[in-house]
Motif scaffolding. Structure first.
Motif, PDB file in Angstrom:
ATOM      1  N   ARG A   1      60.776  42.953  93.081  1.00 44.56           N
ATOM      2  CA  ARG A   1      60.594  42.157  91.865  1.00 44.56           C
ATOM      3  C   ARG A   1      60.211  40.716  92.172  1.00 44.56           C
ATOM      4  NH1 ARG A   1      65.105  45.168  90.920  1.00 44.56           N
ATOM      5  NH2 ARG A   1      64.832  46.822  89.393  1.00 44.56           N
ATOM      6  N   ASP A   2      60.766  40.183  93.267  1.00 47.25           N
ATOM      7  CA  ASP A   2      60.598  38.779  93.617  1.00 47.25           C
ATOM      8  C   ASP A   2      60.095  38.699  95.056  1.00 47.25           C
ATOM      9  OD1 ASP A   2      61.131  36.165  94.642  1.00 47.25           O
ATOM     10  OD2 ASP A   2      62.667  35.858  93.104  1.00 47.25           O
TER      11      ASP A   2
ATOM     12  N   ASP B   1      49.616  37.251 100.124  1.00 47.90           N
ATOM     13  CA  ASP B   1      49.280  36.303  99.073  1.00 47.90           C
ATOM     14  C   ASP B   1      50.450  36.258  98.094  1.00 47.90           C
ATOM     15  OD1 ASP B   1      49.015  38.563  97.345  1.00 47.90           O
ATOM     16  OD2 ASP B   1      46.868  38.697  97.758  1.00 47.90           O
ATOM     17  N   ASP B   2      50.205  35.884  96.861  1.00 47.27           N
ATOM     18  CA  ASP B   2      51.290  35.751  95.885  1.00 47.27           C
ATOM     19  C   ASP B   2      51.819  37.081  95.368  1.00 47.27           C
ATOM     20  OD1 ASP B   2      51.135  33.029  96.107  1.00 47.27           O
ATOM     21  OD2 ASP B   2      49.865  32.778  94.328  1.00 47.27           O
ATOM     22  N   ASN B   3      51.116  38.190  95.650  1.00 48.65           N
ATOM     23  CA  ASN B   3      51.516  39.491  95.117  1.00 48.65           C
ATOM     24  C   ASN B   3      51.862  40.530  96.168  1.00 48.65           C
ATOM     25  OD1 ASN B   3      51.042  38.896  92.271  1.00 48.65           O
ATOM     26  ND2 ASN B   3      48.903  38.719  92.892  1.00 48.65           N
TER      27      ASN B   3
ATOM     28  N   VAL C   1      54.758  43.384  94.534  1.00 49.64           N
ATOM     29  CA  VAL C   1      55.514  43.124  93.310  1.00 49.64           C
ATOM     30  C   VAL C   1      55.271  44.254  92.311  1.00 49.64           C
ATOM     31  CG1 VAL C   1      55.834  41.526  91.387  1.00 49.64           C
ATOM     32  CG2 VAL C   1      55.374  40.641  93.686  1.00 49.64           C
ATOM     33  N   SER C   2      56.380  44.773  91.746  1.00 47.30           N
ATOM     34  CA  SER C   2      56.289  45.830  90.739  1.00 47.30           C
ATOM     35  C   SER C   2      57.519  45.789  89.845  1.00 47.30           C
ATOM     36  CB  SER C   2      56.217  47.204  91.413  1.00 47.30           C
ATOM     37  OG  SER C   2      56.340  48.247  90.464  1.00 47.30           O
ATOM     38  N   LYS C   3      57.338  46.105  88.576  1.00 47.18           N
ATOM     39  CA  LYS C   3      58.480  46.197  87.660  1.00 47.18           C
ATOM     40  C   LYS C   3      59.342  47.420  87.964  1.00 47.18           C
ATOM     41  CE  LYS C   3      56.025  48.644  84.002  1.00 47.18           C
ATOM     42  NZ  LYS C   3      55.642  48.642  82.607  1.00 47.18           N
ATOM     43  N   PHE C   4      58.859  48.336  88.810  1.00 44.05           N
ATOM     44  CA  PHE C   4      59.605  49.545  89.167  1.00 44.05           C
ATOM     45  C   PHE C   4      60.386  49.377  90.472  1.00 44.05           C
ATOM     46  CE2 PHE C   4      55.950  50.994  86.652  1.00 44.05           C
ATOM     47  CZ  PHE C   4      56.653  51.523  85.575  1.00 44.05           C
ATOM     48  N   ALA C   5      60.483  48.179  90.975  1.00 42.93           N
ATOM     49  CA  ALA C   5      61.173  47.910  92.238  1.00 42.93           C
ATOM     50  C   ALA C   5      62.603  48.429  92.202  1.00 42.93           C
ATOM     51  CB  ALA C   5      61.178  46.414  92.521  1.00 42.93           C
ATOM     52  N   GLY C   6      63.019  49.024  93.312  1.00 41.91           N
ATOM     53  CA  GLY C   6      64.401  49.463  93.476  1.00 41.91           C
ATOM     54  C   GLY C   6      64.790  50.712  92.716  1.00 41.91           C
TER      55      GLY C   6
ATOM     56  N   ASP D   1      67.835  46.432 100.400  1.00 41.17           N
ATOM     57  CA  ASP D   1      67.221  45.115 100.321  1.00 41.17           C
ATOM     58  C   ASP D   1      67.655  44.470  99.003  1.00 41.17           C
ATOM     59  OD1 ASP D   1      65.546  46.065  98.253  1.00 41.17           O
ATOM     60  OD2 ASP D   1      63.706  45.852  99.406  1.00 41.17           O
ATOM     61  N   PRO D   2      67.272  43.241  98.719  1.00 38.10           N
ATOM     62  CA  PRO D   2      67.730  42.575  97.491  1.00 38.10           C
ATOM     63  C   PRO D   2      67.333  43.273  96.193  1.00 38.10           C
ATOM     64  CG  PRO D   2      66.931  40.945  99.041  1.00 38.10           C
ATOM     65  CD  PRO D   2      66.586  42.294  99.614  1.00 38.10           C
ATOM     66  N   ASP D   3      66.328  44.159  96.235  1.00 44.52           N
ATOM     67  CA  ASP D   3      65.923  44.890  95.036  1.00 44.52           C
ATOM     68  C   ASP D   3      66.545  46.275  94.948  1.00 44.52           C
ATOM     69  OD1 ASP D   3      63.884  43.302  93.417  1.00 44.52           O
ATOM     70  OD2 ASP D   3      63.217  43.000  95.476  1.00 44.52           O
ATOM     71  N   GLY D   4      67.371  46.648  95.920  1.00 46.71           N
ATOM     72  CA  GLY D   4      68.028  47.941  95.894  1.00 46.71           C
ATOM     73  C   GLY D   4      67.279  49.049  96.602  1.00 46.71           C
ATOM     74  N   ASN D   5      66.183  48.724  97.306  1.00 48.69           N
ATOM     75  CA  ASN D   5      65.476  49.732  98.092  1.00 48.69           C
ATOM     76  C   ASN D   5      66.361  50.122  99.270  1.00 48.69           C
ATOM     77  OD1 ASN D   5      62.804  49.807  96.747  1.00 48.69           O
ATOM     78  ND2 ASN D   5      62.782  47.648  97.333  1.00 48.69           N
ATOM     79  N   ILE D   6      66.465  51.410  99.538  1.00 46.05           N
ATOM     80  CA  ILE D   6      67.343  51.903 100.598  1.00 46.05           C
ATOM     81  C   ILE D   6      66.599  51.899 101.934  1.00 46.05           C
ATOM     82  CG2 ILE D   6      68.725  53.834 101.415  1.00 46.05           C
ATOM     83  CD1 ILE D   6      68.962  54.695  98.433  1.00 46.05           C
TER      84      ILE D   6
END
Length: 122
Positions: A14-15, A35-37, A52-57, A111-116
């Protein structure tokens, strides 16, 4: 068809700034380009792409696995000292944060987004 083509793992976040900090400062990976994305990180002989994705984690399975061999205890201690919390799973033998037994050992953390993320002694 693809057997001679390089591949890369890809993880949604997400970030991107927060992810860059985690993957470079906590895990010690090096940014190859970005880059920024999207950023591409060097990990061994491959790359890890963070975007970056709204589906992160939202994935409930391993996103990336690293075979770290007999360095697993040292790496776990280093990550723990940096504030990483390890996942514990019922029904699997475990000593401290390390699951498994004998020569095969494994740990999971997020990770901070919850990815295992997964390390094993292979």
């Amino acid at each position: 068809m693809l057997k001679d083509t390089d591949s890369a793992a890809i993880i949604a976040v997400r970030d991107l700034a927060r992810a860059r900090d985690f993957y470079t400062n906590v895990l010690g990976l090096t940014v190859v380009k970005g880059d920024d994305n999207v950023i591409e990180l060097k990990t061994g002989g491959t790359t890890l792409v963070i975007y970056v994705s709204k589906f992160a984690g939202t994935n409930k399975a391993n996103a990336v696995v690293w075979g770290v061999g007999d360095q697993i205890e040292t790496i776990v201690a280093d990550l723990k000292a940096k504030g990483v919390t390890f996942e514990h799973y019922d029904g699997m033998p475990r000593t401290g944060d390390i699951h498994g037994g004998g020569d095969f050992k494994m740990v999971w953390f997020k990770d901070p987004d919850g990815n295992i993320l997964h390390l094993n002694s292979m």
